[in-house]
Scaffold this active site. Sequence first.
Site, PDB file in Angstrom:
ATOM      1  N   ASP A 180      18.515 -47.855  -5.416  1.00 38.40           N
ATOM      2  CA  ASP A 180      19.499 -47.838  -4.339  1.00 38.40           C
ATOM      3  C   ASP A 180      18.875 -47.522  -2.982  1.00 38.40           C
ATOM      4  O   ASP A 180      19.123 -46.442  -2.441  1.00 38.40           O
ATOM      5  CB  ASP A 180      20.580 -46.800  -4.672  1.00 38.40           C
ATOM      6  CG  ASP A 180      21.813 -46.971  -3.817  1.00 38.40           C
ATOM      7  OD1 ASP A 180      21.912 -47.989  -3.113  1.00 38.40           O
ATOM      8  OD2 ASP A 180      22.688 -46.083  -3.845  1.00 38.40           O
ATOM      9  N   GLU A 205       8.566 -40.492   4.290  1.00 33.45           N
ATOM     10  CA  GLU A 205       8.263 -40.430   2.850  1.00 33.45           C
ATOM     11  C   GLU A 205       7.476 -39.162   2.521  1.00 33.45           C
ATOM     12  O   GLU A 205       7.731 -38.512   1.508  1.00 33.45           O
ATOM     13  CB  GLU A 205       7.444 -41.667   2.459  1.00 33.45           C
ATOM     14  CG  GLU A 205       7.047 -41.691   0.993  1.00 33.45           C
ATOM     15  CD  GLU A 205       6.169 -42.901   0.652  1.00 33.45           C
ATOM     16  OE1 GLU A 205       5.421 -43.368   1.530  1.00 33.45           O
ATOM     17  OE2 GLU A 205       6.235 -43.368  -0.500  1.00 33.45           O
ATOM     18  N   GLU A 260      20.823 -44.921   5.248  1.00 34.05           N
ATOM     19  CA  GLU A 260      21.485 -43.997   4.316  1.00 34.05           C
ATOM     20  C   GLU A 260      20.517 -42.976   3.718  1.00 34.05           C
ATOM     21  O   GLU A 260      20.791 -41.784   3.717  1.00 34.05           O
ATOM     22  CB  GLU A 260      22.174 -44.790   3.194  1.00 34.05           C
ATOM     23  CG  GLU A 260      22.801 -43.898   2.144  1.00 34.05           C
ATOM     24  CD  GLU A 260      23.549 -44.674   1.059  1.00 34.05           C
ATOM     25  OE1 GLU A 260      23.586 -45.913   1.112  1.00 34.05           O
ATOM     26  OE2 GLU A 260      24.102 -44.001   0.156  1.00 34.05           O
ATOM     27  N   TRP A 280      25.038 -40.120 -12.267  1.00 31.47           N
ATOM     28  CA  TRP A 280      24.583 -41.283 -11.498  1.00 31.47           C
ATOM     29  C   TRP A 280      23.315 -41.944 -12.005  1.00 31.47           C
ATOM     30  O   TRP A 280      22.883 -42.975 -11.466  1.00 31.47           O
ATOM     31  CB  TRP A 280      24.437 -40.921 -10.020  1.00 31.47           C
ATOM     32  CG  TRP A 280      25.735 -40.512  -9.408  1.00 31.47           C
ATOM     33  CD1 TRP A 280      26.219 -39.241  -9.228  1.00 31.47           C
ATOM     34  CD2 TRP A 280      26.773 -41.378  -8.936  1.00 31.47           C
ATOM     35  NE1 TRP A 280      27.466 -39.269  -8.677  1.00 31.47           N
ATOM     36  CE2 TRP A 280      27.838 -40.571  -8.475  1.00 31.47           C
ATOM     37  CE3 TRP A 280      26.908 -42.771  -8.847  1.00 31.47           C
ATOM     38  CZ2 TRP A 280      29.015 -41.099  -7.947  1.00 31.47           C
ATOM     39  CZ3 TRP A 280      28.083 -43.294  -8.312  1.00 31.47           C
ATOM     40  CH2 TRP A 280      29.118 -42.468  -7.877  1.00 31.47           C
ATOM     41  N   GLU A 314      30.566 -49.368  -9.506  1.00 26.95           N
ATOM     42  CA  GLU A 314      31.087 -48.150  -8.874  1.00 26.95           C
ATOM     43  C   GLU A 314      32.604 -48.213  -8.689  1.00 26.95           C
ATOM     44  O   GLU A 314      33.139 -47.863  -7.640  1.00 26.95           O
ATOM     45  CB  GLU A 314      30.370 -47.892  -7.537  1.00 26.95           C
ATOM     46  CG  GLU A 314      28.860 -47.703  -7.718  1.00 26.95           C
ATOM     47  CD  GLU A 314      28.093 -47.393  -6.445  1.00 26.95           C
ATOM     48  OE1 GLU A 314      28.534 -47.804  -5.365  1.00 26.95           O
ATOM     49  OE2 GLU A 314      27.039 -46.744  -6.557  1.00 26.95           O
ATOM     50  N   ASN A 337      33.041 -52.220  -0.694  1.00 30.22           N
ATOM     51  CA  ASN A 337      34.098 -51.511  -1.411  1.00 30.22           C
ATOM     52  C   ASN A 337      35.391 -51.856  -0.669  1.00 30.22           C
ATOM     53  O   ASN A 337      35.650 -51.329   0.404  1.00 30.22           O
ATOM     54  CB  ASN A 337      33.867 -50.002  -1.393  1.00 30.22           C
ATOM     55  CG  ASN A 337      32.598 -49.634  -2.144  1.00 30.22           C
ATOM     56  OD1 ASN A 337      32.372 -50.090  -3.258  1.00 30.22           O
ATOM     57  ND2 ASN A 337      31.746 -48.838  -1.521  1.00 30.22           N
TER      58      ASN A 337
HETATM   59  C1  GCU Z   1      25.152 -47.018  -2.378  1.00 28.42           C
HETATM   60  C2  GCU Z   1      25.987 -46.343  -1.340  1.00 28.42           C
HETATM   61  C3  GCU Z   1      27.444 -46.721  -1.477  1.00 28.42           C
HETATM   62  C4  GCU Z   1      27.575 -48.229  -1.525  1.00 28.42           C
HETATM   63  C5  GCU Z   1      26.698 -48.799  -2.617  1.00 28.42           C
HETATM   64  C6  GCU Z   1      26.677 -50.324  -2.630  1.00 28.42           C
HETATM   65  O1  GCU Z   1      25.407 -46.470  -3.644  1.00 28.42           O
HETATM   66  O2  GCU Z   1      25.832 -44.947  -1.432  1.00 28.42           O
HETATM   67  O3  GCU Z   1      28.128 -46.180  -0.373  1.00 28.42           O
HETATM   68  O4  GCU Z   1      28.890 -48.595  -1.752  1.00 28.42           O
HETATM   69  O5  GCU Z   1      25.392 -48.391  -2.420  1.00 28.42           O
HETATM   70  O6  GCU Z   1      25.659 -50.865  -2.215  1.00 28.42           O
HETATM   71  O7  GCU Z   1      27.612 -50.954  -3.069  1.00 28.42           O
END
Ligand code: GCU
Length: 673
Positions: A364, A503, A392, A533, A285, A202
């Site tokens: 994801d 898990e 994450e 989402w 996104e 991002n």
């Molecule tokens: C997930 C993650 C985001 C990230 C995205 C991506 O959704 O929560 O923070 O930007 O993956 O892989 O682009």
Amino acid sequence: MTIPHLTGVHPAWLPPEAFVAIGSRRTLIVADESVPAGTVRAEVADACARHGGALVAPGEAADLVLALTSAEPLPPAARAVAGPELGAEGFLLARRDGVTVVLADDPAGLLYGFFEVVRQGEAAFGAPRPAEPYRPALRRRMLDHWDNIDVHPVMGQVERGYSGGSIFWRDGVLREDLSRVRVYARLLAATGINAVGINNVNVHASEARLLTDRLAEVAEIAAEFRPYGIRVHLSVNFASPVALGGLDTADPLDERVREWWARTTDRVYAAIPDFGGFVVKADSEGQPGPFAYGRSHADGANVLADALAPHGGVVHWRAFVYNHRQDWRDRSTDRARAAHDHFAPLDGEFRDNAILQVKHGPLDFQTREPVSPVIGAMPGTRLAVELQVTQEYTGQQRHVCYLAPMWSEVLGFRFWGPDGRAVADVTTSGGLVAVSNVGDDPYWTGHPLAQANLYAFGRLAWQPSLGPAAILDEWIGLTFPGDGEALRDTLHELMDDSWRTYERYTAPLGVCFMVRPGHHYGPDVDGYEYTQWGTYHFADRDGIGVDRTRATGTGYTGQYPAPWSEVYESLAECPDELLLFFHHVPYGHVLHSGTTVVQHIYDTHFAGAGQAAAMRARWAELDGSKTVGAALHARVSELLDEQVRSAEEWRDQVNTYFLRKSGVPDVHGRRIY
Ligand code: GCU
């Protein structure tokens, strides 16, 4: 070149002891000073200065010979074992007549051969052994940093980072002292990594400028990675021609846009001749992309690929494209389908230096997902699989969760049945990429035991067939030298099965999510159920799961070739661990394991939380161990307290939720709220 040794930062898998075997011997190096061969010479000299050995000249007796096959004349020990071509980055290791020999066709191979000797330690100087070739299975073995220059108001400095700030930037500027980056490069090279993306996919305003007026910062970072054979890549904003170039369009088919990318890329290579290439998150996104101009993702990727091609660079184009503004009422849209729907029809349209980077699962980075069907659907495209070393969704480096077993399953998955190719074979020309878990934390990865994930990723990218337990064993031996069997046993007990433990106490049977929205830590069963989402579990009083069958559901199972299209479609054949990913079933549905879905949920959640508590107890017994040290022991103990707390919270929220929804009591009568 001098080898940096930092104080106040944990040495991870390269403590001084790791260099005793080499540093106490006599080594002959037959190679010029070109990078990274010069690094090998500096490494050996540094090890010898610390441990009493010496670099020797040709003709003198040596215990270790590191030579390029092109060297003339080849020392006799090397000539005796030389054989077939080794190829880029490959090397040969042999021991004969009391001399250990590493031979490589290129300097990078010499570097990896050197680190193989480090890894083997004394064993590399033991009994004679025939020449054994080592070659990386995958061409590009890459870590992506999701680092920002600035601290983002929501995501912090490192997006999904759990180890402090960026090792590259601080207070909005490049760090003055980059020696930590050099040490990081050294750690990565020792695992086989050869590429690093340095900034977040991002791409925000300041970071976009790394491509142009802040390029000098990228060049400085590249200079730290270069001695260790690692090329630097940059995430770029697809709309850069507008945002940075002052054009009124970023249309990939517009001649001015093509020229802008070509010119800009030329300037990057003028500053960084071994620059790796670009990473792009487009139409995803909120990031800009080719859809705005009615163009395809192949059009988008190719304009960048063409700009990079004259310089030997590649574009990593991410396949993580889906509608992130879905209406939860809309049952016809299935996020899991999105990447395949978008990309499979484009197979064959991407340039040869465009690599489609596909997340390992269709959603994801969940704890359990099927392998993304995109990976089996694009034989005419170079593919890279993307993993998350950063945890994450797997405990955020507060929980012990050794991920190599999951990655091994992904790499070993065979789309076309037992005799077909595995994921690792499909991705040889693209590679393996993962989001890094490193920050400026003294242990690098926040949780000291999360270092094992970073180590394991590099090793699996080099050789996907390595066993997770064997990799962990290597990591333990290097990181905690001389601590003996008790520590080794404890760490195996804690870590070998920790992914499955995680898990057990989180989302059941492949249903995914159930995490707190936003930060994604801790349980929230309905947290994403009514959001935009596209990540729903559809639990009601009767049952749970997502019907992704062709017969009655979203048709996602049809994105797999046979036999998996049939296996996943069939309620009878679908593997238990993915049941709720593919099917909506009543709580009383009986699993292959013989228990009902709801009883399985109760059982695994009690078991998982119990295992977390057992891990803590086991670690507590280690107190006083000599190389673990008090500080590391205390850090892990604190984190295990949090893991136990969190696992109990997961257990109680998930079990309570399903007891209340289903009304079905636990057959063992355990406490549910
Ligand atoms: C997930 C993650 C985001 C990230 C995205 C991506 O959704 O929560 O923070 O930007 O993956 O892989 O682009």
